[in-house]
Structures are given as C-alpha cells and as structure tokens.
Design a protein around this motif. Structure first.
Motif, short mmCIF file in Angstrom:
data_model
loop_
_atom_site.label_atom_id
_atom_site.label_comp_id
_atom_site.label_asym_id
_atom_site.label_seq_id
_atom_site.Cartn_x
_atom_site.Cartn_y
_atom_site.Cartn_z
N UNK A 196 2.82 -5.41 6.69
CA UNK A 196 3.69 -5.16 5.55
C UNK A 196 3.36 -6.08 4.37
N UNK A 197 2.44 -7.01 4.57
CA UNK A 197 1.88 -7.80 3.48
C UNK A 197 0.40 -7.47 3.37
N UNK A 198 -0.05 -7.10 2.19
CA UNK A 198 -1.45 -6.72 2.04
C UNK A 198 -2.35 -7.96 1.94
N UNK A 199 -3.64 -7.73 1.87
CA UNK A 199 -4.62 -8.83 1.86
C UNK A 199 -4.45 -9.73 0.64
N UNK A 200 -4.10 -9.15 -0.52
CA UNK A 200 -3.92 -9.95 -1.73
C UNK A 200 -2.76 -10.92 -1.57
N UNK A 215 6.83 -16.45 0.60
CA UNK A 215 6.44 -15.39 1.52
C UNK A 215 7.54 -14.34 1.64
N UNK A 216 8.79 -14.79 1.74
CA UNK A 216 9.91 -13.84 1.85
C UNK A 216 10.01 -12.97 0.61
N UNK A 217 9.71 -13.54 -0.55
CA UNK A 217 9.74 -12.75 -1.78
C UNK A 217 8.61 -11.72 -1.79
N UNK A 218 7.41 -12.15 -1.41
CA UNK A 218 6.30 -11.20 -1.34
C UNK A 218 6.63 -10.05 -0.40
N UNK A 228 9.48 -7.61 -1.76
CA UNK A 228 9.09 -6.74 -2.88
C UNK A 228 7.76 -6.02 -2.64
N UNK A 229 7.24 -6.10 -1.40
CA UNK A 229 5.98 -5.40 -1.12
C UNK A 229 6.20 -3.90 -1.13
N UNK A 242 9.02 0.94 0.88
CA UNK A 242 8.96 2.32 1.37
C UNK A 242 9.55 2.42 2.78
N UNK A 243 9.22 1.45 3.63
CA UNK A 243 9.76 1.46 5.00
C UNK A 243 11.28 1.40 4.99
N UNK A 244 11.82 0.67 4.05
CA UNK A 244 13.27 0.55 3.94
C UNK A 244 13.90 1.90 3.61
N UNK A 245 13.26 2.67 2.74
CA UNK A 245 13.80 3.99 2.41
C UNK A 245 13.75 4.92 3.63
N UNK A 246 12.71 4.73 4.47
CA UNK A 246 12.62 5.53 5.70
C UNK A 246 13.75 5.15 6.65
N UNK A 247 13.99 3.85 6.82
CA UNK A 247 15.03 3.41 7.74
C UNK A 247 16.40 3.94 7.32
N UNK A 248 16.69 3.89 6.03
CA UNK A 248 18.00 4.35 5.54
C UNK A 248 18.02 5.86 5.25
#
Length: 477
Positions: free
Chosen positions: A5-9, A87-90, A93-94, A99-105
């Motif tokens: 859920x965190x990309x390489x950047x 890290x929590x902010x990244x 807002x990732x 997107x995963x949050x919209x799926x869960x809800x």
C-alpha cells in the motif's frame, strides 16, 4: 511479507528520513547516502525536494524539514515529529489505501467512475487495483469482479482491523457517527467488567470493522464454524455484549451469538482471563522456547509467571491476532540486543526455527513481545550485573566527577565507579593509558569527549555486559 500500500517512491523517501534520523548529527554526505540507499545523486536530491513538498502537504513542515548544505543533507526535526508519523501520513494519503478504503466501505462502483471522480486514467486505476489485489492475496483475501472482499470473514476483519489501527491509532475519524455511538455504548456497558476498555484501541477498531461488515450482507457475519474459547454465557460480560448485539445487529440469533463470541475473542487480547491457555498448540511452542533457555543455565527465568506470560503471548498471536505484523512500524531492536544479549539470542533462535507458515503474519510482533516480557522478568528476577569503571583524567578530580555524571546517562546498565584500579575493574576511561597489571579494558578519550568517544564507550559497555551475563553474576562492592 511485502506491504504494497506504499509504493517504491514513498518507501525511498521514508528510507532517506530514517537514515538521517539514525545519524548522530542528523546529517550525512550525499555520496554516503547514495551508496547506502543504492541510488543516484540526482534521485537523492529530487527526493529531498519531494519530501519537503510532502511535509508541507501533510502540515508537518514546521516540525521537520530536509536541507542541502554544501555536500550534505541535514534533517531538522522537533520532538513532535518522527519518520513513523510521516509514514502514517504517506500511508493515509496513498492512492492504494484511498482506493482500498472505498472498497471496504462499499463505495467503489467501477474503475471508469473512480478514475473520472479522481482525475485518473483507467490505466492508472487498473495499476492501483492490481497492487491492492497483490497486497490482499498475501492474506488469502480476494476481490471479486464486482469489487467485493472475498475470503475468510475473520481474516478480512483482522486485516482491516490491523490496517486501520496502524494508521488511526486512538482516532475514530474514519467511521460514521452512528457506529461511533454504538461502539461507545458497548464500551460504557463493559466498563464495569474492565475499567480500561476505553484504551483498548485495537479492540475498538475491530468493533467498527465488525459493524461495517455485518450490516452489508448476511453472509458477512462470522461463520458458525468460528472457533473461540468456551466463554461462560451466564457471566455478566457475555450477557452485556449479547444484549448490545441484539439491539445493534440485524442477523439471526445464531449469527449474533457467533458475533458475540468473536467480540469476546478479540477482547481476550487484553484480558488474560478470557484466554484458553490450556492448549496443546500453546504448550508445544512454549516448550520449544524453553529448550533454548536450557542452553543458558545462568538465567533464572522459570515458574508459573514465566509460563503464563509466554503462553498468553503465543495464544494471542496464534489464535486471536494472527495478522499483527501489519501494525508494526520499522523498529531498531539494537537496545535489546545490547542490554539483554542472551534473551535476544534465545528469542531470535526461537523465531528463526519456526517454519514459514508458523506465525506467518505475526513473527515480528511475536519476537518483540517475547523480548518485552522476558526482559522485564529478567530485570525482576535477576540482579543486574554491575560494571566496574575507573575514571582518571589528567584534568583532575573535578573533571573526573563531571565525566562520571555524564556516564550515568547509561542508566540501563548498573555502573559502579572505582577510585582505584582493581582486579575486578572492567573498564578504564582516561585521556592517557594507565600502567596496570590487571586485565581491564581501556578507552582513551579526548577532553571533552567527542561523539565517537561516546560511541566507543557504548560498544565497550555492551561487550562487558554480555560477558558478565554469559559467565557470572557479580555483586556490587
């Protein structure tokens, strides 16, 4: 296990911050950072610019900033900000988590509509969805063609429970007001049985996740095959949760009953009396750990308290919170390695010898929790090994007393200052090399000591402490 859920950047930028955090001066030469991170100088400099832009977007720029000065990168950081907060902010807002949050809800309708709403091409959305699928499949959770979460219901809940706890901790900002009221009602009702229930944030997130899942479809209730401890249905805590369930959940009596057992099971993470510790699986792993202790007869850890503490940790990681590693931040366990070298080795060997599938998603947390309980019990049951130090500088007694006061900051170790060198002297700290026939180790410091002098001192203390723990316990004289 990969966390996708965190990309390489984002991971690279976090690595840059963490590297600088670990430096004594919070700074490092560009070429050294590039070598340690295996990146080009251009990518480093570009990432530093991005980090500062991200910190502005996260409203953290007042507490943290990276600056380039000559050939160095310098980290400015106040006491309210760390790499963990960033890290929590990244993560929050990732693109993947959003997107995963919209799926869960249950708010995700189609890739096309999601892309139009967020200004993304369908190709970009497909890539994000693909990363999410790869993330979830590690936990045997799948996305259906209609973007529904498919798999073992408790495992789905565990995943989101751990993920939301990792990001939101004690905040309930993610959830709707009606669920917040319902959860607070249950916490108030159960407070008479466990006063500290309001601080059980992991448990609270489970309740929120459970409410969201149970309201969607009947088959989102826990399976009747769900295994948990045999809780006494006549006890007040069970009755209280059952009554709340009847008022809150719309399922059948059987479905609500299983949900009550699921709630009590999650509560057992915090309440040892709800755990079924008389379990063959738990005993097997505890015996494996005890086998490691047999190699070090000088350790005094034993008895019922030792067994209960270890059994509880094993029980919870195996049966209740098998995905607990999702909550884990990047941690430096060097303190435990230095202060408790034998215990560290015992726990490390125990974890290393586990098969890949054993505690597959909770090995890191199990390792840390075993270190915590065993080190605490070691401090309670074993007299701390005293390290004898002789301090002698040419600047005189006043300066010697000043250095001794500075050394006292190493309060994790028991240090005894000796006015003269003796056969049991472990370390001599001086600005010259005293003549002695004894075998004490020596350190030569500048006056005042540099950061490197303190680093060398810490290394010596660690080695002496390890030797004392391995060989003998010596009382302070």
């Amino acid at each position: 296990m990969d966390f996708l859920l965190l990309d390489d950047r984002a991971n690279l930028k976090l690595s840059i911050i963490r590297k600088l955090e670990q430096k004594y001066s919070f700074s490092e030469r560009k070429d050294v950072l590039c070598e340690e991170l295996t990146i080009s100088q251009y990518l480093l400099e570009h990432s530093v610019l991005e980090i500062n832009e991200d910190l502005k977007r996260f409203e953290l720029i007042e507490g943290m900033e990276l600056l380039e000065q000559n050939n160095e990168i310098i980290l400015f950081q106040d006491a309210q900000v760390s790499s963990s907060v960033v890290e929590e902010k990244y993560l929050k807002f990732s693109l993947e988590f959003t997107l995963l949050q919209t799926i869960f809800f249950n708010q995700f309708t189609s890739i096309k509509k999601y892309g139009e709403k967020h200004g993304m091409s369908r190709t970009v959305v497909y890539k994000i969805v693909d990363r999410i699928r790869k993330e979830l499949v590690q936990y045997d959770i799948k996305l259906s063609k209609t973007f529904q979460l498919v798999g073992n219901e408790m495992k789905i809940r565990q995943y989101f429970n751990m993920l939301y706890y990792r990001i939101y901790k004690d905040s309930d900002e993610l959830y709707n007001q009606s669920d917040i009221l319902s959860v607070n009602e249950l916490l108030v009702a159960t407070k008479r049985y466990c006063e500290e229930v309001n601080t059980f944030y992991l448990f609270k997130h489970y309740l929120f996740v459970m409410l969201e899942r149970a309201r969607r479809k009947p088959n989102y209730f826990l399976s009747s095959k769900f295994q948990s401890a045999d809780f006494d249905e006549e006890k007040g805590l069970y009755q209280t949760i059952a009554q709340w369930s009847q008022q809150t959940l719309n399922g059948t009596n059987r479905e609500r009953e299983v949900e009550v057992r699921g709630i009590l099971s999650q509560l057992s993470v915090h309440r040892i009396e709800l755990c079924t510790l008389e379990n063959e699986v738990v005993k097997t792993y505890r015996k494996q750990l005890e086998q490691q202790f047999l190699k070090y007869p000088q350790l005094k850890l034993s008895g019922s308290e030792f067994c209960n503490s270890v059994d509880k940790v094993i029980y919870q990681h195996y049966f209740i919170s098998p995905l607990l590693d999702i909550t884990m931040r990047v941690m430096d366990l060097e303190f435990f390695h230095e202060r408790y070298p034998i215990i560290f080795e015992i726990c490390h060997t125990f974890i290393y010898q586990l098969k890949e599938e054993e505690f597959r998603f909770s090995k890191k947390s199990l390792f840390l929790n075993l270190l915590l309980i065993l080190s605490q019990q070691y401090d309670q049951e074993s007299e701390m090994n005293t390290i004898n130090i002789h301090v002698s500088f040419t600047h005189g007694e006043k300066y010697n007393q000043f250095i001794q006061a500075q050394i006292q900051i190493f309060d994790s170790f028991s240090i005894n200052f000796q006015p003269v060198i003796r056969p049991d002297t472990d370390l001599i700290v001086s600005d010259y090399l005293p003549k002695t026939t004894f075998s004490a180790r020596s350190l030569i410091w500048l006056a005042p000591p540099r950061a490197s002098d303190w680093r060398n001192f810490g290394n010596e203390i660690v080695q002496i402490n390890k030797a004392l723990q391995l060989n003998r316990n010596r009382k302070k004289k």
